[in-house]
Design an enzyme around this catalytic site. Structure first.
Site, PDB file in Angstrom:
ATOM      1  N   ASN A 278      11.427  -1.796 -15.339  1.00  0.00           N
ATOM      2  CA  ASN A 278      11.027  -0.613 -16.593  1.00  0.00           C
ATOM      3  C   ASN A 278      11.287  -0.805 -17.432  1.00  0.00           C
ATOM      4  OD1 ASN A 278       9.055   2.207 -17.142  1.00  0.00           O
ATOM      5  ND2 ASN A 278       8.163   1.474 -16.111  1.00  0.00           N
ATOM      6  N   CYS A 337       4.190  -5.135  -2.221  1.00  0.00           N
ATOM      7  CA  CYS A 337       4.505  -5.613  -0.280  1.00  0.00           C
ATOM      8  C   CYS A 337       4.808  -3.785   0.180  1.00  0.00           C
ATOM      9  CB  CYS A 337       5.778  -5.925  -0.180  1.00  0.00           C
ATOM     10  SG  CYS A 337       7.261  -5.232  -0.726  1.00  0.00           S
TER      11      CYS A 337
END
Ligand code: SAH
Length: 395
Positions: A278, A337
């Site tokens: 990020n 996931c």
């Protein structure tokens, strides 16, 4: 034979061959940890043979819905043989293959991966733990692979009241293995790698990414959460000229570096950043960088559906940043996931990211785990990896 009786009305999911029974559905009865019990409905009728797990919320995991079945070593061997036979038919383009995928292969809580001449296994339930030796014996017999490493160190075991255990179960030797995947070679370590050592579930997506990079002529690629560099190798194999690989784990980055070298890619074509993805993308945006293709394959942000809200914000944020960093016409391969974030919700999150970024994009492919990680029709919880391939609009 011990018996567990369910409360009235709670037999429905087993009748639909869903393999789990939660604690609250049990009326009476029990067994030892991992012991096989006869599960019956409130009226006494047979429902399943199941492994009992006294500490787990998932109190029972069904081995079989056939009353005539004997749950013994021969049963485990039959299930293992069937699972391996399916993989032989699937013929994945690799000698790194998931041979047993737990519930989807009728062996709840048991995972077995083959990495060239090593098997790496994981027991995640009391039942799998109880039958571990028989399962491993069967795997060794059917594959002819003599070395078996155990990676029963997933946090899930705690929920079952099982202690972590790792180490060689059969044979010994180096824990580093090199597998051949498509046209490339990838090294992994069964003792130190994530899960059983590697992310086999992304095999076909790595190949697909190489093809998309070639088809679209992507030159500059950013691989976020690169782990040991699988998508970076794929990008260079697909003709990319510059690949930046980002991960917050130093050892993973070192392996990524080694894997690029192992495949003959010049170090000039590769940069590595030990960073939070990020923060890295924010800096890149500030610096005015842009990429022709980006991979976002983050770790599981939502371990369960209860974490889905916070996870959704985290997924949206990184997808927004990636969509901004992409050059017009650029390719985004984005994944989740998290079992708690379904494919539909993930699609919505990515759509929201596009709106926030002020970017339009076309979905050109939906992505999922490779077929050696199947899901059964009765057990949708098994579906965890989902992804989208997007092309950013030109204007
Ligand atoms: N795409 C990889 C698998 C990714 S696994 C493959 O095909 O093999 C997720 C990776 O994310 C791990 O390597 C982990 O170290 C890394 N990671 C987790 N949180 C991170 C963060 N905030 N910033 C950067 N990397 C992170």
């Amino acid at each position: 034979m011990k018996t567990v009786r369910l409360r009235a009305g709670r037999e429905r999911s087993l009748l639909r061959r869903h393999p789990w029974v939660f604690q609250g559905s049990v009326d009476k009865g029990g067994g030892d940890t991992g012991e096989t019990v006869r599960v019956q409905a409130a009226d006494g009728s047979f429902l399943a043979w199941a492994a009992y797990s006294p500490r787990s919320m998932i109190r029972l995991r069904a081995w079989s819905f056939d009353e005539a079945e004997h749950i013994d070593a021969a049963f485990m061997a039959r299930r293992v043989r069937a699972a391996v036979a399916l993989r032989q038919r699937l013929a994945p383009a690799s000698d790194g293959v998931r041979l047993v995928h737990a519930e989807a292969d009728g062996l709840p809580g048991f995972i077995a991966d083959r990495y060239a001449d090593v098997l790496s296994v994981q027991c995640l339930s009391a039942g799998a733990e109880r039958w571990k030796s028989a399962l491993i014996d069967a795997l060794v017999e059917v594959t002819g692979v003599a070395r078996v490493y155990e990676r029963s160190d997933s946090g899930v075991r705690e929920l079952e009241g099982l202690a972590a255990r790792t180490g060689w179960q059969r044979g010994e030797g180096l824990t580093q293995v090199v597998i051949r995947e498509h046209d490339w070679q990838l090294a992994l370590d069964v003792a130190e790698g994530h899960k059983t050592g590697f992310y086999l579930d992304q095999r076909d997506n790595r190949h697909g990414f190489a093809q998309w990079v070639r088809r679209l002529g992507c030159a500059r690629v950013l691989n976020c959460y690169c782990y040991t560099g699988g998508f970076s190798v794929a990008a260079l194999a697909g003709g990319a000229t510059q690949v930046t690989s980002v991960d917050s784990s130093g050892p993973a980055l070192q392996r990524a570096r080694d894997n690029l070298e192992r495949n003959g890619f010049a170090s000039a074509a590769a940069d590595f950043a030990d960073a939070d993805v990020n923060a890295f993308m924010r800096e890149q945006l500030k610096a005015g960088a842009s990429y022709d293709a980006i991979v976002l394959d983050p770790p599981k942000f939502a371990p369960t559906a209860a974490h889905a809200d916070r996870a959704a914000r985290a997924y949206k944020d990184i997808n927004r940043l990636a969509l901004k960093l992409l050059a017009p016409g650029g390719l985004l391969f984005t994944f989740s996931c998290s079992g708690g974030v379904g494919a539909e919700l993930f699609h919505k999150i990515v759509a929201g990211a596009g709106i926030d970024a002020g970017v339009n994009a076309a979905i050109v492919q939906r992505l999922e785990a490779a077929p050696d990680h199947p899901t059964t029709i009765e057990f949708p919880e098994g579906e965890y990896l989902k992804g989208l391939a997007l092309i950013k609009a030109m204007t």
